[in-house]
Design a protein around this motif. Structure first.
Motif, short mmCIF file in Angstrom:
data_model
loop_
_atom_site.label_atom_id
_atom_site.label_comp_id
_atom_site.label_asym_id
_atom_site.label_seq_id
_atom_site.Cartn_x
_atom_site.Cartn_y
_atom_site.Cartn_z
N ILE A 157 -0.42 3.65 -3.88
CA ILE A 157 -0.71 2.76 -2.69
C ILE A 157 -1.27 3.58 -1.57
CG2 ILE A 157 0.07 1.44 -1.11
CD1 ILE A 157 2.24 0.52 -2.93
N ARG A 158 -0.64 4.67 -1.31
CA ARG A 158 -1.08 5.58 -0.13
C ARG A 158 -2.44 6.18 -0.39
NH1 ARG A 158 4.26 7.80 -0.25
NH2 ARG A 158 5.42 7.10 1.03
N CYS A 162 -4.61 5.14 -2.82
CA CYS A 162 -5.85 3.93 -2.59
C CYS A 162 -6.13 3.62 -1.26
CB CYS A 162 -5.16 2.96 -3.44
SG CYS A 162 -6.45 1.47 -3.66
N GLU A 163 -5.17 3.59 -0.37
CA GLU A 163 -5.64 3.33 1.08
C GLU A 163 -6.32 4.35 1.74
OE1 GLU A 163 -1.84 2.45 2.58
OE2 GLU A 163 -1.48 0.26 1.94
N SER A 164 -6.04 5.56 1.29
CA SER A 164 -6.82 6.73 2.08
C SER A 164 -7.98 6.96 1.41
CB SER A 164 -5.83 7.98 1.96
OG SER A 164 -4.59 7.54 2.61
N ARG A 211 -11.99 2.88 -7.18
CA ARG A 211 -11.63 1.55 -7.48
C ARG A 211 -11.76 1.40 -9.07
NH1 ARG A 211 -9.77 2.04 -2.80
NH2 ARG A 211 -9.71 0.29 -1.50
N CYS A 243 -6.62 0.47 -7.90
CA CYS A 243 -6.78 1.91 -8.17
C CYS A 243 -6.03 2.53 -9.34
CB CYS A 243 -6.67 2.59 -6.77
SG CYS A 243 -7.67 2.31 -5.39
N GLU A 289 5.75 -0.80 -1.64
CA GLU A 289 5.26 -1.22 -0.42
C GLU A 289 6.50 -0.80 0.62
OE1 GLU A 289 2.31 -1.93 0.74
OE2 GLU A 289 1.23 -2.68 -0.94
N ASP A 315 6.02 1.82 3.81
CA ASP A 315 6.23 1.41 5.22
C ASP A 315 7.31 2.27 5.95
OD1 ASP A 315 3.96 -0.14 4.86
OD2 ASP A 315 5.26 -2.01 4.45
#
Length: 346
Positions: free
Chosen positions: A90-91, A93-95, A100, A120, A327, A331
């Motif tokens: 997750i981290r 992919c967000e960064s 993709r 991702c 998630e 967070d």
């Protein structure tokens, strides 16, 4: 699932060495090593090469995104496919550290467990954090995390992973929180206080482990009477002749994933590899090598009943387990790990 400490300089040097032996038809695949890598070698890497698709240059690391970020930032990407845990996926992919993916590359999504194919990454397997004990040391074994906390019925040291993740969850489960409410409770200040208060009750009896091999070793030696442990490590010890047992109710399960490093010069071949490793036959072969669950339901159905019983994704085991909320840990992980470290040091 592994210790996350290593020198960035050494990692980049190792990456350069791997790249040096690669050629235009080779793919550098980085995973976590150990017994899992051996199973990947037999189920994925060798068959992929034998199919004529390309050569696999296999390496290993400890899961740090910093190593991947360093490559992406300087534009010199020498790793193609990496195995990552859910929060790191997750981290990353967000960064923008991972490419993709078109989910259609792995085929019909309905055959996969929910949440195992994302923008991702594609899950490789499912593992569990379980309660384990040695029946040769205990006449009557524990049946739940509540029993783990019962130092009168089960005197002696008990092993827990040294970290907030998984430890706070099992503390709340031991305190009577329902599985489906686990992360709702843990997301509140009162829930966090409740988890640490529960840990206070057995703090003097905890033997902290930091390497996945330690719980099985300690259980065999009698250093602890029970321990949280990765199910695959316990199964490996069982295969080697150790009479260890797993308590599945209350286990915490999570997938590891394949992701393609952004800027990989071999993206098309990387997608071919992920598609290959996601087929039912490859998944079945992997789960016969090591008892981590396949992400495909049709692969699970092909496995012998005795193998299925050892897997986190077996229906009877999954029904009593809780998916780790990645998630939530993205967070809240940093603040909870800081509080845990301060608590553990006192």
């Amino acid at each position: 699932m592994r210790t996350r400490t290593a020198s960035l300089g050494l990692a980049l040097l190792a990456a350069a060495s791997l790249q040096a032996v690669a050629d235009s038809s080779s793919l550098t695949v980085i995973s976590f090593g150990g017994a899992t890598k051996v199973a990947q070698q037999n189920a994925y890497f060798k068959p992929f090469e034998q199919s004529g698709a390309g050569k696999i240059v296999a390496g290993e690391y400890n899961g740090e995104l910093s190593k991947i970020k360093a490559m992406v930032d300087v534009g010199h990407v020498s790793w193609d496919v990496v195995e990552v845990e859910s929060p790191e996926l997750i981290r990353g992919c967000e960064s923008g550290l991972f490419e993709r993916l078109d989910p259609s590359i792995v085929g019909e999504a309905s055959t996969f467990l929910p949440g195992t194919v994302s923008e991702c990454g594609v899950a490789s397997y499912v593992w569990s954090m379980v309660l384990a004990y040695n029946p040769q040391k205990l006449k009557q074994g524990p049946a739940s995390w509540a029993d783990f906390w019962d130092t009168q019925r089960f005197p002696g040291k008990r092993g827990l992973r040294k970290g907030a993740k998984y430890t706070l969850e099992v503390a709340l489960l031991a305190d009577g929180v329902a599985r489906e409410d686990l992360y709702k409770v843990l997301a509140t200040p009162e829930g966090v206080d409740r988890a640490f208060k529960k840990l206070d009750q057995i703090k003097s009896s905890i033997q902290w482990w930091e390497a996945g091999a330690q719980p099985a070793q300690w259980l065999v030696a009698g250093d602890v009477v029970m321990s949280a442990a990765y199910n695959g490590r316990i199964a490996s010890a069982q295969k080697e002749g150790s009479a260890l047992s797993i308590v599945w109710p209350g286990s915490l399960y999570d997938p590891d994933h394949w992701a393609i490093v952004r800027g990989s010069p071999n993206k098309a071949l990387a997608e071919t590899f992920i598609r290959f490793a996601s087929q039912a036959d490859a998944q079945q072969a992997f789960s016969t090598q090591i008892p981590y669950g396949p992400i495909r339901q049709d692969a699970l159905a092909k496995l012998p009943a005795d193998v299925q019983r050892q897997l986190p994704t077996a229906p009877e085991n999954l029904a009593q387990a809780q998916l780790v909320d990645a998630e939530f840990w993205v967070d809240h992980g940093e603040e909870l790990e800081e509080r845990f470290n301060a608590w553990a040091a006192r």
